[in-house]
Scaffold this active site. Structure first.
Site, PDB file in Angstrom:
ATOM      1  N   GLU A 264       0.794  -1.153  -0.084  1.00 59.05           N
ATOM      2  CA  GLU A 264       0.039   0.057  -0.121  1.00 59.05           C
ATOM      3  C   GLU A 264       1.255   1.284   0.110  1.00 59.05           C
ATOM      4  OE1 GLU A 264      -3.008  -0.150  -0.513  1.00 59.05           O
ATOM      5  OE2 GLU A 264      -3.080  -2.676  -0.002  1.00 59.05           O
ATOM      6  N   CYS A 298      -2.034   9.409   2.661  1.00 53.55           N
ATOM      7  CA  CYS A 298      -1.545   8.853   1.573  1.00 53.55           C
ATOM      8  C   CYS A 298      -3.183   8.901   0.586  1.00 53.55           C
ATOM      9  CB  CYS A 298      -1.761   7.639   1.400  1.00 53.55           C
ATOM     10  SG  CYS A 298      -2.990   6.461   1.594  1.00 53.55           S
TER      11      CYS A 298
HETATM   12  P1  NAD Z   1       8.847   5.247   3.918  1.00 50.23           P
HETATM   13  O1  NAD Z   1       8.101   3.637   2.571  1.00 50.23           O
HETATM   14  O2  NAD Z   1      10.198   5.772   4.274  1.00 50.23           O
HETATM   15  O3  NAD Z   1       8.844   4.612   5.970  1.00 50.23           O
HETATM   16  C1  NAD Z   1       7.670   3.220   5.699  1.00 50.23           C
HETATM   17  C2  NAD Z   1       7.920   2.304   6.552  1.00 50.23           C
HETATM   18  O4  NAD Z   1       9.067   1.176   5.896  1.00 50.23           O
HETATM   19  C3  NAD Z   1       8.467   2.351   7.798  1.00 50.23           C
HETATM   20  O5  NAD Z   1       8.248   1.874   8.814  1.00 50.23           O
HETATM   21  C4  NAD Z   1       9.434   2.801   7.198  1.00 50.23           C
HETATM   22  O6  NAD Z   1      11.137   2.780   9.048  1.00 50.23           O
HETATM   23  C5  NAD Z   1      10.209   1.610   7.237  1.00 50.23           C
HETATM   24  N1  NAD Z   1      11.508   1.218   6.202  1.00 50.23           N
HETATM   25  C6  NAD Z   1      11.916   3.047   4.908  1.00 50.23           C
HETATM   26  N2  NAD Z   1      12.578   1.862   4.614  1.00 50.23           N
HETATM   27  C7  NAD Z   1      13.403   0.667   4.344  1.00 50.23           C
HETATM   28  C8  NAD Z   1      13.343  -0.041   3.971  1.00 50.23           C
HETATM   29  N3  NAD Z   1      14.661  -0.394   3.083  1.00 50.23           N
HETATM   30  N4  NAD Z   1      13.573  -1.657   3.990  1.00 50.23           N
HETATM   31  C9  NAD Z   1      12.342  -1.957   4.619  1.00 50.23           C
HETATM   32  N5  NAD Z   1      11.528  -1.389   5.885  1.00 50.23           N
HETATM   33  C10 NAD Z   1      12.097   0.627   5.507  1.00 50.23           C
HETATM   34  O7  NAD Z   1       7.862   5.798   4.367  1.00 50.23           O
HETATM   35  P2  NAD Z   1       7.272   7.750   4.827  1.00 50.23           P
HETATM   36  O8  NAD Z   1       8.035   8.410   3.611  1.00 50.23           O
HETATM   37  O9  NAD Z   1       7.613   7.285   6.248  1.00 50.23           O
HETATM   38  O10 NAD Z   1       5.887   7.725   4.822  1.00 50.23           O
HETATM   39  C11 NAD Z   1       5.125   8.061   3.610  1.00 50.23           C
HETATM   40  C12 NAD Z   1       4.326   6.590   2.843  1.00 50.23           C
HETATM   41  O11 NAD Z   1       3.914   6.306   3.273  1.00 50.23           O
HETATM   42  C13 NAD Z   1       3.448   7.922   1.580  1.00 50.23           C
HETATM   43  O12 NAD Z   1       4.470   8.119  -0.142  1.00 50.23           O
HETATM   44  C14 NAD Z   1       2.148   7.996   1.693  1.00 50.23           C
HETATM   45  O13 NAD Z   1       1.360   7.731   0.554  1.00 50.23           O
HETATM   46  C15 NAD Z   1       2.773   6.278   2.112  1.00 50.23           C
HETATM   47  N6  NAD Z   1       1.465   5.495   3.036  1.00 50.23           N
HETATM   48  C16 NAD Z   1       0.468   4.590   2.366  1.00 50.23           C
HETATM   49  C17 NAD Z   1      -0.220   4.904   2.307  1.00 50.23           C
HETATM   50  C18 NAD Z   1      -1.401   3.330   2.378  1.00 50.23           C
HETATM   51  O14 NAD Z   1      -2.378   2.898   2.595  1.00 50.23           O
HETATM   52  N7  NAD Z   1      -1.097   3.405   0.155  1.00 50.23           N
HETATM   53  C19 NAD Z   1      -0.742   4.702   4.191  1.00 50.23           C
HETATM   54  C20 NAD Z   1      -0.200   5.472   4.398  1.00 50.23           C
HETATM   55  C21 NAD Z   1       0.577   5.794   4.265  1.00 50.23           C
END
Ligand code: NAD
Length: 532
Positions: A264, A298
């Protein structure tokens, strides 16, 4: 759970333990501090930076615990979910205030997101008494066919910080209900909320080992270590909510292991205002979609696509109302939005201004970081210690511009002018994302056309791009996800595998297809004359 007093009269700091093995663990390595984004002096939570070994141990524990959990009848697993729902209700206010303090969303919205977790628990409590399979007629006599949903095994769950209780509940509740165990890597923006959520699971009666929690960073930390466990054969399914960039990497690892993850991801969501729209309603929806949660959903609107006949009015009203939004302390019941969740989002939002101007967009409302001494009149926060900004609106945006294509995740929105439904749909489908979408019109045939031709996974008619319900599928297409869905009955397919069973009561070997061979030759075919 432990906690300690802070100086300066600030509320206590929560120590969020890892849950590895059968109990809460003191950090084996370093700890990181999660600070209140509305007051950076306030250390809300201290949580461990998990090591690779701890993550592996969590996966191994989850593997052992899963066998027994899968043998527990589904209605009894569902009783745990039911009790969780009641505990969430009892703790709703305390949890909401903590969420607000830890990640900065207005407490009114935090209550809504805790409610989403309650709704999810209520829905899946009953689902434990269904988890239906099918009986299927056999083509052979004295033979029965059945389908069953079976758990997948150990699920690795990684979540973002903007919905730190609702989104984890969308994953944990169905995954556990279906008889899987879970190793959860919560967001580093909300480790304390994760610790509180875990405590409620335990109080609800979840057996030891079934849910493991490993805190830490994503890249180079617990998140990456958890993904490494897929190649090691310790994780059978990943469910990830976060950025497209990280989701893509996770998808690659899952792909080579022939696993289907639930991804997601980000969005650049269009909100379309057609010429016949109820403009009062449309501007209200656009304002909420763009600046609710400071644009850090998101499903926040990224591009407001407006018919040229009503653009002057929409520009004027949107800018006027956005300038009046009350920004400030998220615990203040009257604010429209609070701070950025973290510095990373603030910095990206600051850089987006120059990107837009470089691409030729114009600024309709100039959002700025709120600095001490320059607070706007309707501001109620601490500008020196908080990560606040006023809303930014770009106008004359073309879909080819980077600001129209890239997710920003902050209080900013673009106005894109179009002429009619055809051009509106082209613009709305004009990004690689496809999460949410909205159209404002009074014309039923235009509603139908939009519903049929928009590529997003979710569509609102005369409503904002944001707002999910626990029993409706949630998810996106294109760069917004890999087509899996959260919530409602649809999510069950993400956490179970179908098993097909046949029971032959004939007492002799019966061969499907072969025993039913029809030996009639049929009419000659035209091609027969070419057969030598
Ligand atoms: P992110 O991808 O940087 O981080 C999300 C999670 O992934 C965190 O727990 C982070 O520690 C982990 N993570 C980061 N890099 C990683 C890696 N290399 N390997 C494994 N895990 C890793 O996201 P963010 O910028 O913190 O959050 C915002 C994003 O999330 C936006 O793009 C938003 O649209 C999206 N989002 C999507 C939904 C949905 O349901 N589609 C809901 C909420 C947020």
């Amino acid at each position: 759970m432990d906690s300690r007093d802070q100086a300066n009269g600030l509320p206590r700091t929560l120590l969020a333990p890892n849950i590895v093995g059968d109990r809460a663990r003191k950090p084996a390595s370093g700890a990181f501090a999660r600070r209140n984004p509305a007051n950076r002096d306030d250390i809300v939570t201290l949580a461990p930076e998990s090591t690779r070994e701890e993550v592996r141990e969590a996966c191994e524990t989850a593997r052992r615990a899963q066998r027994e959990w899968a043998r527990t009848p589904a209605p009894r697993r569902a009783q745990v979910i039911g009790r969780l729902g009641k505990l969430l209700s009892e703790q709703k206010e305390r949890l909401s205030r903590f969420v607000s303090r830890e990640m900065g969303k207005p407490v009114r919205e935090a209550r809504g997101s805790v409610q989403e977790a309650i709704d999810t628990a209520e829905f899946f409590q009953s689902e434990g008494r269904r988890l239906y399979g099918q009986t299927v007629p056999s083509e052979l006599p004295n033979k029965e066919l059945f389908t069953y949903r079976r758990p997948i095994g150990v699920c690795g769950v990684i979540t973002a910080g903007n919905f730190p209780i609702a989104v984890p509940s969308w994953k944990l509740v169905p995954a556990l209900l279906c008889g899987n165990s879970v190793v959860w890597k919560p967001s580093e923006d909300a480790p304390g909320t994760a610790a509180l959520f875990y405590e409620l699971w335990k109080r609800a009666g979840l057996p030891d080992g079934v849910l493991q929690v490993v805190h830490g960073r994503g890249a180079g930390g617990a998140g990456e270590f958890l993904i490494e466990e897929i190649d090691a054969g310790h994780i059978d399914k990943v469910s990830f909510t976060g950025s497209t960039h990280v989701g893509r990497k996770i998808g690659e690892v899952c792909g080579r292991n022939l696993q289907v993850p639930s991804l997601e991801l980000g969005g650049k969501n269009p909100l379309v205002i057609l010429a016949d729209a109820d403009l009062e309603l449309a501007v209200e929806g656009a304002l909420w979609a763009s600046f609710g949660t400071a644009g850090q959903r998101c499903t926040s609107a990224g591009n407001i696509i407006v018919d040229k006949r009503v653009m002057p009015l929409v520009e004027r009203e949107l800018a006027r109302r956005a300038a009046q939004l009350k920004i400030g302390d998220p615990l203040d019941e009257s604010v429209s939005y609070g701070p950025f969740i973290n510095e990373r989002f603030l910095e990206r939002w600051i850089a987006q201004r120059a990107t837009g101007l470089d691409d030729g967009a114009e600024i309709l409302l100039d959002g700025r970081r709120i600095a001490k001494g320059e607070e706007p009149p309707n501001f109620s926060g601490d500008a020196e210690r908080g990560l606040y900004a006023t809303p930014r609106i770009f106008k004359n945006v073309k879909m080819s511009m980077r600001i129209a294509q890239e997710e920003c995740f902050g209080p900013t929105v673009n106005l894109v002018e179009v002429d009619g439904i055809e051009a509106a749909l082209e613009a709305a489908n004009g990004t690689p994302y496809g999460l949410s979408s909205a159209v404002y019109t009074r014309d039923a045939s235009l509603m139908l056309r939009f519903k049929e031709e928009i590529r997003a996974g979710m569509t609102s008619v005369n409503n904002s791009t944001t707002g999910a319900e626990a029993h409706l599928p949630f998810g996106g297409n294109g760069w917004s996800g890999n087509g899996t869905r959260e919530s409602g009955i649809w999510v069950l397919d993400s956490y179970t595998r179908w098993q097909a069973v046949n029971v032959d009561l004939a007492g002799k070997l019966q061969k499907a297809q072969i025993d039913l061979v029809d030996t009639r030759e049929g009419e000659p075919l035209a091609l027969d004359e070419f057969v030598t």
